[in-house]
Design an enzyme around this catalytic site. Structure first.
Site, mmCIF file in Angstrom:
data_model
loop_
_atom_site.group_PDB
_atom_site.id
_atom_site.type_symbol
_atom_site.label_atom_id
_atom_site.label_comp_id
_atom_site.label_asym_id
_atom_site.label_seq_id
_atom_site.Cartn_x
_atom_site.Cartn_y
_atom_site.Cartn_z
ATOM 1 N N ILE A 12 0.835 -1.205 0.000
ATOM 2 C CA ILE A 12 0.000 0.000 0.000
ATOM 3 C C ILE A 12 0.863 1.246 0.000
ATOM 4 O O ILE A 12 0.582 2.222 -0.698
ATOM 5 C CB ILE A 12 -0.964 -0.014 1.201
ATOM 6 C CG1 ILE A 12 -1.989 -1.135 1.052
ATOM 7 C CG2 ILE A 12 -1.675 1.330 1.344
ATOM 8 C CD1 ILE A 12 -2.961 -1.254 2.210
ATOM 9 N N ALA A 13 1.944 1.209 0.765
ATOM 10 C CA ALA A 13 2.856 2.352 0.797
ATOM 11 C C ALA A 13 3.448 2.618 -0.586
ATOM 12 O O ALA A 13 3.627 3.773 -0.992
ATOM 13 C CB ALA A 13 3.971 2.103 1.801
ATOM 14 N N ARG A 15 2.017 1.981 -3.505
ATOM 15 C CA ARG A 15 0.985 2.597 -4.339
ATOM 16 C C ARG A 15 0.785 4.067 -3.960
ATOM 17 O O ARG A 15 0.615 4.929 -4.820
ATOM 18 C CB ARG A 15 -0.329 1.824 -4.194
ATOM 19 C CG ARG A 15 -0.259 0.376 -4.669
ATOM 20 C CD ARG A 15 -1.629 -0.267 -4.613
ATOM 21 N NE ARG A 15 -1.566 -1.696 -4.914
ATOM 22 C CZ ARG A 15 -1.836 -2.667 -4.061
ATOM 23 N NH1 ARG A 15 -2.210 -2.356 -2.827
ATOM 24 N NH2 ARG A 15 -1.769 -3.933 -4.411
ATOM 25 N N SER A 33 11.992 2.140 7.261
ATOM 26 C CA SER A 33 11.713 0.726 7.476
ATOM 27 C C SER A 33 12.714 0.214 8.494
ATOM 28 O O SER A 33 13.821 0.762 8.623
ATOM 29 C CB SER A 33 11.847 -0.057 6.166
ATOM 30 O OG SER A 33 11.780 -1.458 6.396
ATOM 31 N N ARG A 34 12.336 -0.812 9.226
ATOM 32 C CA ARG A 34 13.294 -1.437 10.152
ATOM 33 C C ARG A 34 14.440 -2.083 9.358
ATOM 34 O O ARG A 34 15.511 -2.341 9.897
ATOM 35 C CB ARG A 34 12.595 -2.492 11.000
ATOM 36 C CG ARG A 34 11.460 -1.960 11.861
ATOM 37 C CD ARG A 34 11.907 -0.927 12.868
ATOM 38 N NE ARG A 34 10.836 -0.552 13.796
ATOM 39 C CZ ARG A 34 10.882 0.490 14.605
ATOM 40 N NH1 ARG A 34 11.936 1.277 14.606
ATOM 41 N NH2 ARG A 34 9.879 0.761 15.414
ATOM 42 N N TYR A 55 11.984 4.134 12.415
ATOM 43 C CA TYR A 55 10.889 5.098 12.355
ATOM 44 C C TYR A 55 11.225 6.348 13.168
ATOM 45 O O TYR A 55 10.842 7.464 12.809
ATOM 46 C CB TYR A 55 9.599 4.462 12.881
ATOM 47 C CG TYR A 55 9.186 3.214 12.149
ATOM 48 C CD1 TYR A 55 9.461 3.044 10.789
ATOM 49 C CD2 TYR A 55 8.514 2.191 12.809
ATOM 50 C CE1 TYR A 55 9.078 1.895 10.121
ATOM 51 C CE2 TYR A 55 8.122 1.034 12.145
ATOM 52 C CZ TYR A 55 8.416 0.891 10.800
ATOM 53 O OH TYR A 55 8.032 -0.239 10.144
ATOM 54 N N LYS A 94 -6.289 2.636 7.143
ATOM 55 C CA LYS A 94 -7.387 1.957 7.826
ATOM 56 C C LYS A 94 -6.934 0.552 8.215
ATOM 57 O O LYS A 94 -6.034 0.000 7.583
ATOM 58 C CB LYS A 94 -8.628 1.927 6.917
ATOM 59 C CG LYS A 94 -8.437 1.207 5.559
ATOM 60 C CD LYS A 94 -8.493 -0.294 5.705
ATOM 61 C CE LYS A 94 -8.021 -0.996 4.487
ATOM 62 N NZ LYS A 94 -7.789 -2.455 4.757
ATOM 63 N N ASP A 175 -9.776 -5.891 7.851
ATOM 64 C CA ASP A 175 -8.949 -5.728 6.654
ATOM 65 C C ASP A 175 -9.762 -5.286 5.444
ATOM 66 O O ASP A 175 -9.383 -4.336 4.753
ATOM 67 C CB ASP A 175 -8.212 -7.027 6.333
ATOM 68 C CG ASP A 175 -7.141 -6.809 5.267
ATOM 69 O OD1 ASP A 175 -6.134 -6.148 5.575
ATOM 70 O OD2 ASP A 175 -7.329 -7.273 4.122
#
Length: 320
Positions: A12-13, A15, A33-34, A55, A94, A175
């Site tokens: 999603i990130a 996109r 990101s870790r 983060y 969400k 979800d």
């Protein structure tokens, strides 16, 4: 220029970042990101100015104006609170959080810090949703009567994956069921009564969920979500004088069918980019206007939505 930071670099990130490049007033300032290598690759792909392997480092970047949180469900609350505490504006994927108590704390923190906070539920901002609301407001459907909506796909039954892992906030309801539930809330408001039943996975989350909502004025909604099968993923909105069909997948559809008196009219409502552009545009518009919340996806709306989801969870025995 509004400078965005992204926490959590999954699909999603990616996109979201792709659509961010389309907006003339947006800049991808930083990603985190870790996994430092993943952050660097993401930054190279989407032209982020900086990348971080934590983060916390992104939140300490003074050039980041607003943080987009795309981490797994169970981390939304923690990362939103950390971002607000760091003085950043926040949009969070969400579900906003796992329960209403968390959402209330997020809202209170945003208000105390005087920072913008919005649930990144992209369905609210796409042209199709805007057109549906416009048609209803114009009285084209007459008195609204019912909503039917579903979302289902055959998911991998990996007990450790985010969809079926209770520790990660898994389950079809949060979800994908959130989309039908949100559409019913957007169009019909809060129900008077809720009936829900679900098939539970052995990991303790719902594999599918069936929800029936009834309202004091006789209106109704029938909603479905499923990880067991691919469903039409469509929405049918009925009124006393007509109906609207939101084509698959309804939560980011680009075509509506309007039925009135036996006549059918097709309405094209294309999205810009992948569809995330529209929520990005809303965030930028709000920040430029000095607003701390969106009128389209307000704090009140997000709280009402999570309260609905909490009520359904209670009925089906889904606990986090």
């Amino acid at each position: 220029m509004i400078r965005f930071g992204i926490i959590g670099l999954g699909k999603i990130a990616a996109r979201f970042a792709q659509d961010l490049t389309l907006h003339p007033k947006a800049k991808l300032q930083a990603v985190a990101s870790r996994n430092g290598r993943k952050a660097q690759q993401f930054a190279d792909t989407y032209s982020a100015a900086r990348h971080y392997d934590s983060y916390e480092k992104l939140l300490a970047d003074p050039k980041v104006d607003v943080v987009y949180i795309a981490t797994p469900n169970h981390l939304h609350f923690t990362h939103t609170m950390q971002s607000l505490e760091a003085g950043k504006h926040v949009i969070c994927e969400k579900p906003f959080a796992l329960e209403a108590a968390q959402v209330r704390k997020m809202i209170n923190k945003a208000k105390s810090k005087q920072r913008f906070l919005m649930e990144a539920l992209w369905t609210r901002f796409i042209p199709a949703t805007e057109k549906v609301l416009e048609l209803i407001d114009e009285g084209v459907l007459g008195e609204l009567q019912s909503v039917r909506a579903d979302f289902g796909f055959a998911a991998s039954q990996d007990p450790n994956g985010r969809l079926f892992n209770r520790a990660l906030g898994g389950g079809s309801l949060l979800d994908i069921g959130i989309y039908p539930v949100y559409l019913s809330y957007l169009l019909l408001g809060k129900p008077e009564a809720i009936h829900a039943e679900a098939k539970m996975h052995y990991t303790g989350v719902d594999s599918n969920c069936h929800i029936e909502l009834t309202y004091a004025d006789g209106k109704s909604a029938i909603l479905e979500s499923s990880f067991l099968e691919t469903t039409p993923t469509e929405a049918i909105i009925e009124g006393t004088q007509g109906g609207i069909y939101m084509h698959p997948r309804f939560h980011h559809c680009e075509k509506l069918s309007l039925e009135q008196g036996g006549a059918l009219k097709e309405i094209e409502v294309p999205c810009v980019g992948l569809g995330y552009y529209h929520e990005i545009d809303e965030v930028i518009s709000c920040l430029e206007a000095g607003k701390l919340e969106s009128a389209k996806m307000s704090h009140k709306d997000s709280l009402a939505l999570i309260e609905l989801l909490d009520a359904v969870r209670s009925l089906i025995g889904l606990q986090y």
